[in-house]
Write a protein that holds these residues in place. Structure first.
Motif, mmCIF file in Angstrom:
data_model
loop_
_atom_site.group_PDB
_atom_site.id
_atom_site.type_symbol
_atom_site.label_atom_id
_atom_site.label_comp_id
_atom_site.label_asym_id
_atom_site.label_seq_id
_atom_site.Cartn_x
_atom_site.Cartn_y
_atom_site.Cartn_z
ATOM 1 N N LEU A 116 0.824 -0.973 -0.429
ATOM 2 C CA LEU A 116 -0.100 0.046 -0.401
ATOM 3 C C LEU A 116 1.193 1.039 -0.191
ATOM 4 C CD1 LEU A 116 -3.268 -0.763 2.430
ATOM 5 C CD2 LEU A 116 -3.383 -1.348 0.170
ATOM 6 N N GLU A 117 0.282 2.315 -0.439
ATOM 7 C CA GLU A 117 1.262 3.578 -0.392
ATOM 8 C C GLU A 117 1.051 4.084 0.623
ATOM 9 O OE1 GLU A 117 -1.276 3.115 -2.731
ATOM 10 O OE2 GLU A 117 -1.126 2.941 -4.847
ATOM 11 N N LYS A 164 -2.197 5.950 2.747
ATOM 12 C CA LYS A 164 -2.727 4.991 2.594
ATOM 13 C C LYS A 164 -3.566 3.903 3.901
ATOM 14 C CE LYS A 164 -4.368 3.752 -2.335
ATOM 15 N NZ LYS A 164 -4.881 2.813 -2.703
ATOM 16 N N CYS A 165 -1.391 4.197 3.798
ATOM 17 C CA CYS A 165 -1.004 3.008 5.167
ATOM 18 C C CYS A 165 -1.044 4.890 6.594
ATOM 19 C CB CYS A 165 0.743 3.013 4.915
ATOM 20 S SG CYS A 165 0.470 1.364 4.585
ATOM 21 N N LEU A 195 -6.681 -3.263 6.495
ATOM 22 C CA LEU A 195 -5.468 -3.462 6.066
ATOM 23 C C LEU A 195 -5.213 -4.302 5.128
ATOM 24 C CD1 LEU A 195 -1.976 -2.840 8.507
ATOM 25 C CD2 LEU A 195 -3.218 -1.590 6.791
ATOM 26 N N ALA A 239 -7.915 -3.007 2.111
ATOM 27 C CA ALA A 239 -7.585 -2.522 1.361
ATOM 28 C C ALA A 239 -6.348 -2.335 -0.073
ATOM 29 C CB ALA A 239 -6.757 -1.536 1.874
ATOM 30 N N ILE A 240 -5.801 -3.925 0.749
ATOM 31 C CA ILE A 240 -4.965 -4.382 -0.275
ATOM 32 C C ILE A 240 -5.585 -5.299 -1.201
ATOM 33 C CG2 ILE A 240 -3.035 -6.774 -0.168
ATOM 34 C CD1 ILE A 240 -2.031 -5.531 2.626
ATOM 35 N N GLN A 298 -8.079 -3.645 -3.489
ATOM 36 C CA GLN A 298 -7.255 -2.074 -3.956
ATOM 37 C C GLN A 298 -7.988 -1.111 -3.891
ATOM 38 O OE1 GLN A 298 -6.434 -3.467 -8.206
ATOM 39 N NE2 GLN A 298 -4.344 -4.312 -7.819
ATOM 40 N N SER A 319 -8.933 2.765 -2.736
ATOM 41 C CA SER A 319 -8.128 3.930 -3.194
ATOM 42 C C SER A 319 -7.918 4.488 -1.621
ATOM 43 C CB SER A 319 -8.786 4.973 -4.124
ATOM 44 O OG SER A 319 -10.478 5.636 -3.398
ATOM 45 N N ILE A 366 -10.810 4.136 2.094
ATOM 46 C CA ILE A 366 -10.461 4.044 3.302
ATOM 47 C C ILE A 366 -10.676 4.955 3.483
ATOM 48 C CG2 ILE A 366 -8.250 4.060 4.729
ATOM 49 C CD1 ILE A 366 -6.901 2.629 2.009
#
Length: 292
Positions: free
Chosen positions: A205-206, A209-210, A226, A229-230, A233, A235, A239
């Motif tokens: 993740l970018e 986002k994290c 988490l 989100a992974i 995918q 955005s 999130i």
């Protein structure tokens, strides 16, 4: 501090260097490889390129014994060559000691564009630890020591000033940060929850986002978010909406509703001044004790 360019251009002072192709089976990974995670999608793209064009940039290695070599830089290319089915790869061999090999490997990795922020932070701290002969915690403490001294008008000892000069030279070699910018933009990443930190290290993740997910305090809820989100995918906007939804659900639990109700009742009693009357206080006390 030893400059990488000087290390790699020592042929003029009697060190050997050669460029040739050797069997992949003769190349061994070092025990302490700076690069630990590789993006699967980007590696697959490199494999496709290697199948079509071969390995265009030689791997940097150092000679061992009996025609064997240790990889210094180029593990992605080595992995791609193996997956592409190649049996030989082009190399440049340099006589390097252990310290020089690690130094060159760290710099080479830092010059790549596909490093995520945590990999970059770890690599810089490892590099600084190498040149300063300090552990990671001591290097981090040095950054904060410089920051506090600057803002409090304190003088630093000659040894610390010398270390900070080495840090600045190393940062210039890396070409990305100053001492202050690294402290303010990179060191805070290390304070993220460990599960979020691991996802960021792996490049799943970018950072933005994290950073948003890290604000979820419940470990189980955060782990589920988490994973979602992974796998889906999500955005950054998605999130943030999920987090808002979780907060709304949390406020609607029976415990929270009861707690809020009690606060509301207490507030109304205060405003109505009903507690100013001793008789009313006595009645309320009896009702409270009977409820227990």
């Amino acid at each position: 501090m030893t400059n990488v360019a000087a290390i790699l251009n020592r042929d003029s002072v009697g060190q050997s260097s050669s460029s040739l192709s050797i069997p992949i089976k003769n190349i061994h990974l070092p025990t302490n490889q700076p690069r630990k995670y590789f993006n699967a999608e980007k590696l697959a793209q490199l494999v496709t390129s290697v199948k079509e064009h071969g390995v265009l940039e030689p791997l940097l290695v150092r000679p061992l014994k009996n025609g064997e070599y240790e990889l210094v830089a180029g593990e992605r290319r080595l992995r791609a060559a193996k997956e592409a089915g190649l049996t030989e790869v082009p190399i440049i061999a340099k006589q390097l000691n252990n310290r020089e090999a690690v130094h060159v490997a760290l710099i080479e990795n830092l010059q790549r564009e596909d490093l995520n922020p945590i990999e970059e932070t770890d690599a810089i701290l490892d590099l600084l630890g190498l040149v300063l002969e300090l552990n990671k915690e001591q290097v981090i403490a040095l950054f904060y020591q410089a920051h506090h001294a600057k803002h409090r008008g304190q003088e630093l000892g000659q040894n610390v000033l010398s270390q900070l000069d080495t840090v600045q030279q190393t940062m210039q070699e890396v070409g990305r940060f100053s001492i202050d910018s690294f402290r303010s933009s990179r060191l805070p990443l290390l304070k993220l929850p460990e599960d979020v930190l691991e996802v960021l290290r792996q490049g799943l993740l970018e950072y933005t986002k994290c950073q948003a997910i890290a604000r979820v305090s419940d470990k189980k809820v955060r782990a589920n978010l988490l994973n979602t989100a992974i796998t889906e995918q999500l955005s950054l906007k998605d999130i943030k909406l999920e987090i808002q939804s979780l907060k709304a659900e949390d406020k609607q639990t029976p415990q929270n509703l009861l707690s809020q109700r009690c606060k509301d009742i207490g507030s109304r009693l205060q405003k109505s001044k009903v507690l100013d009357n001793s008789r009313n206080r006595s009645k309320i006390k009896k009702l409270w004790l009977s409820g227990n």
